[in-house]
Design an enzyme around this catalytic site. Structure first.
Site, PDB file in Angstrom:
ATOM      1  N   CYS A 113       0.775  -1.148  -0.072  1.00 18.00           N
ATOM      2  CA  CYS A 113      -0.086   0.033  -0.041  1.00 18.00           C
ATOM      3  C   CYS A 113       0.764   1.215   0.150  1.00 18.00           C
ATOM      4  CB  CYS A 113      -1.128  -0.092   1.214  1.00 18.00           C
ATOM      5  SG  CYS A 113      -2.025  -1.691   1.153  1.00 18.00           S
ATOM      6  N   HIS A 252      -3.211   6.908   2.927  1.00 21.14           N
ATOM      7  CA  HIS A 252      -3.543   5.515   2.382  1.00 21.14           C
ATOM      8  C   HIS A 252      -4.981   5.431   2.967  1.00 21.14           C
ATOM      9  CE1 HIS A 252      -4.050   1.594   1.199  1.00 21.14           C
ATOM     10  NE2 HIS A 252      -3.754   1.023   2.329  1.00 21.14           N
ATOM     11  N   ASN A 282     -10.014  -0.126   0.439  1.00 22.62           N
ATOM     12  CA  ASN A 282      -8.684  -0.115   0.292  1.00 22.62           C
ATOM     13  C   ASN A 282      -8.138  -0.647  -1.185  1.00 22.62           C
ATOM     14  OD1 ASN A 282      -5.717  -0.665   0.602  1.00 22.62           O
ATOM     15  ND2 ASN A 282      -5.911  -1.365   2.744  1.00 22.62           N
TER      16      ASN A 282
HETATM   17  O1  UT7 Z   1      -3.465  -1.312   3.820  1.00 19.65           O
HETATM   18  C1  UT7 Z   1      -3.064  -1.889   4.898  1.00 19.65           C
HETATM   19  C2  UT7 Z   1      -3.824  -3.157   5.208  1.00 19.65           C
HETATM   20  N1  UT7 Z   1      -4.677  -3.193   6.218  1.00 19.65           N
HETATM   21  C3  UT7 Z   1      -5.032  -2.298   7.216  1.00 19.65           C
HETATM   22  O2  UT7 Z   1      -4.778  -1.319   7.256  1.00 19.65           O
HETATM   23  C4  UT7 Z   1      -6.166  -2.803   7.969  1.00 19.65           C
HETATM   24  C5  UT7 Z   1      -5.962  -2.529   9.454  1.00 19.65           C
HETATM   25  N2  UT7 Z   1      -6.687  -3.244  10.504  1.00 19.65           N
HETATM   26  C6  UT7 Z   1      -8.294  -2.773  10.393  1.00 19.65           C
HETATM   27  O3  UT7 Z   1      -8.645  -2.046   9.524  1.00 19.65           O
HETATM   28  C7  UT7 Z   1      -8.963  -3.524  11.369  1.00 19.65           C
HETATM   29  O4  UT7 Z   1      -8.340  -4.147  12.256  1.00 19.65           O
HETATM   30  C8  UT7 Z   1     -10.181  -4.259  10.582  1.00 19.65           C
HETATM   31  C9  UT7 Z   1     -11.161  -3.630  10.103  1.00 19.65           C
HETATM   32  C10 UT7 Z   1      -9.321  -5.457   9.805  1.00 19.65           C
HETATM   33  C11 UT7 Z   1     -10.951  -5.057  11.864  1.00 19.65           C
HETATM   34  O5  UT7 Z   1     -11.511  -4.214  12.713  1.00 19.65           O
HETATM   35  P1  UT7 Z   1     -11.358  -4.499  14.082  1.00 19.65           P
HETATM   36  O6  UT7 Z   1     -12.155  -3.463  15.159  1.00 19.65           O
HETATM   37  O7  UT7 Z   1      -9.759  -4.442  14.557  1.00 19.65           O
HETATM   38  O8  UT7 Z   1     -11.979  -5.964  14.494  1.00 19.65           O
HETATM   39  P2  UT7 Z   1     -11.522  -7.114  15.041  1.00 19.65           P
HETATM   40  O9  UT7 Z   1     -10.442  -7.670  13.914  1.00 19.65           O
HETATM   41  O10 UT7 Z   1     -10.969  -6.832  16.271  1.00 19.65           O
HETATM   42  O11 UT7 Z   1     -12.745  -7.943  15.129  1.00 19.65           O
HETATM   43  C12 UT7 Z   1     -13.766  -7.855  15.975  1.00 19.65           C
HETATM   44  C13 UT7 Z   1     -15.124  -8.718  16.002  1.00 19.65           C
HETATM   45  C14 UT7 Z   1     -14.598 -10.246  15.885  1.00 19.65           C
HETATM   46  O12 UT7 Z   1     -15.515 -11.004  16.442  1.00 19.65           O
HETATM   47  P3  UT7 Z   1     -15.254 -11.479  17.984  1.00 19.65           P
HETATM   48  O13 UT7 Z   1     -13.954 -12.235  17.997  1.00 19.65           O
HETATM   49  O14 UT7 Z   1     -15.248 -10.238  18.622  1.00 19.65           O
HETATM   50  O15 UT7 Z   1     -16.503 -12.228  18.013  1.00 19.65           O
HETATM   51  C15 UT7 Z   1     -14.368 -10.666  14.190  1.00 19.65           C
HETATM   52  O16 UT7 Z   1     -14.669 -11.962  13.998  1.00 19.65           O
HETATM   53  O17 UT7 Z   1     -15.423  -8.680  14.406  1.00 19.65           O
HETATM   54  C16 UT7 Z   1     -15.555  -9.926  13.643  1.00 19.65           C
HETATM   55  N3  UT7 Z   1     -15.595  -9.604  12.358  1.00 19.65           N
HETATM   56  C17 UT7 Z   1     -16.453  -9.237  11.509  1.00 19.65           C
HETATM   57  N4  UT7 Z   1     -17.924  -9.065  11.806  1.00 19.65           N
HETATM   58  C18 UT7 Z   1     -18.554  -8.836  10.753  1.00 19.65           C
HETATM   59  C19 UT7 Z   1     -14.423  -9.433  11.443  1.00 19.65           C
HETATM   60  N5  UT7 Z   1     -14.878  -9.135  10.363  1.00 19.65           N
HETATM   61  C20 UT7 Z   1     -16.045  -8.982  10.088  1.00 19.65           C
HETATM   62  C21 UT7 Z   1     -17.037  -8.500   9.227  1.00 19.65           C
HETATM   63  N6  UT7 Z   1     -18.205  -8.671   9.481  1.00 19.65           N
HETATM   64  N7  UT7 Z   1     -16.627  -8.450   8.121  1.00 19.65           N
END
Ligand code: UT7
Length: 325
Positions: A113, A252, A282
């Protein structure tokens, strides 16, 4: 006094027509528009049926038409991507063939990215060597081909598209004032998409054919915020300016919450950041040139405005560029 500097003379972008909405994703995986929008700020993204080099070439053709430049006068083509059409030939050489830039030197660059930032930094250095007069720097991705469409953790985040800048040694244009880049290879495991697996007649059958993106979302989130703050702070300090002197920051476009967290750490209004991720998700190396194209077309920039481009991503990599518009 106007000195010759490396200047951006123009920007362009190309995104495929097909829009994939959060509501459509609800039918594909266990997710909801509410979750995706509240956790990321994304409403929809574009999905391509054409490969990465084609998206890039289309953005370049638009730009050359806009600037009325002859492809034969292009000296350098730098193509940043993590989703190339082939191992070889490079996407840059495919663009060269498509547009007929027969006098150019063309190569691909992989900084995920941060690819467009790295591409501009390389172009800036090569133009300063005076061996090349101009360059096009492309950020283009067809991320849809390396996404696991059954993995809700990643499939809601990414999209396809391309953006491009034309850079020339010139007295007029948007000056590249300063640049900053770093890489953190120790954290390489946090964001991975594998290449062709190792397989030969001695090793036998290949064991792994999973090319899709895997990510430690929380780890990358923390890295993203701290690297953005560092990238901006370093440029401010090195150039003896304050955040108040900056008209816009073009980050980004990964997640609105990352941008909000960075704005809180920098103690600035989030409105200083140009955000369009709700429309495209993204798009990795394409996200900053697409955002800068839209900002430049929005009539919100005037000659002399200072802006900062700031990126982070797989590698891990990060970097920032100060531009005088
Ligand atoms: O370009 C560079 C590459 N990437 C990035 O910059 C991404 C950086 N990270 C992020 O943007 C965030 O960490 C994410 C958007 C990927 C995830 O958000 P988060 O607030 O960190 O969520 P999490 O991974 O802590 O997940 C929270 C919950 C989990 O469920 P439990 O374990 O709390 O029951 C996940 O399983 O949300 C769940 N979850 C979803 N639920 C519904 C994860 N993805 C989804 C989804 N829909 N698409």
């Amino acid at each position: 006094m106007n000195y010759i500097r490396n200047c951006i003379l123009g920007m362009s972008m190309y995104v495929p027509d097909r829009i994939l909405t959060n509501n459509e994703l609800e039918k594909m995986v266990d997710t909801s528009d509410e979750w995706i929008y509240s956790r990321t700020g994304i409403r929809e993204r574009r999905i391509s049926t054409e490969n990465t080099s084609v998206l890039g070439a289309k953005s370049v053709e638009k730009l050359l038409n806009k600037l009325n430049k002859d492809p034969k006068d292009i000296d350098l083509i730098i193509f940043s991507t993590i989703t190339p059409d082939n191992n070889t030939p490079s996407c840059a050489c495919l663009v060269q063939k498509t547009i007929g830039a027969s006098n150019a030197t063309a190569f691909d660059l992989n900084a995920a990215c941060t690819g467009f930032i790295y591409g501009l930094v390389v172009a800036d250095a090569l133009l300063s060597s005076e061996k090349y007069r101009n360059a096009i720097v492309i950020g283009s991705e067809m991320l849809s081909k390396i996404i696991d469409w059954k993995d809700r953790n990643t499939c809601v985040l990414f999209g396809d598209g391309a953006g491009v800048a034309y850079i020339e040694r010139s007295k007029n244009g948007h000056k590249i004032v300063d640049t900053y880049t770093r890489s953190v290879g120790e954290k390489s495991d946090s964001l991975v998409s594998a290449a062709v697996p190792i397989s030969n007649f001695i090793l036998g059958e290949s064991v792994n054919s999973d090319f899709s993106i895997h990510m430690d979302g929380r780890e990358v989130f923390k890295f993203a915020v701290s690297s953005m703050v560092e990238g901006i702070d370093v440029l401010l300090k090195n150039n003896n300016i304050s955040i108040k002197d900056i008209k816009f920051i073009v980050p980004h476009q990964a997640n609105k919450r990352i941008i909000e967290s960075a704005s809180q750490r920098l103690k600035i209004d989030v409105d200083k950041f140009f955000i369009n991720l709700h429309k495209y998700g993204n798009t990795s190396a394409a996200s900053i040139p697409i955002a800068l194209t839209e900002l430049s077309e929005s009539q919100n920039l005037s000659k002399g405005d200072l802006i900062i481009l700031v990126g982070f991503g797989g590698g891990l990599t990060y970097g920032s560029i100060l531009i005088e518009w």
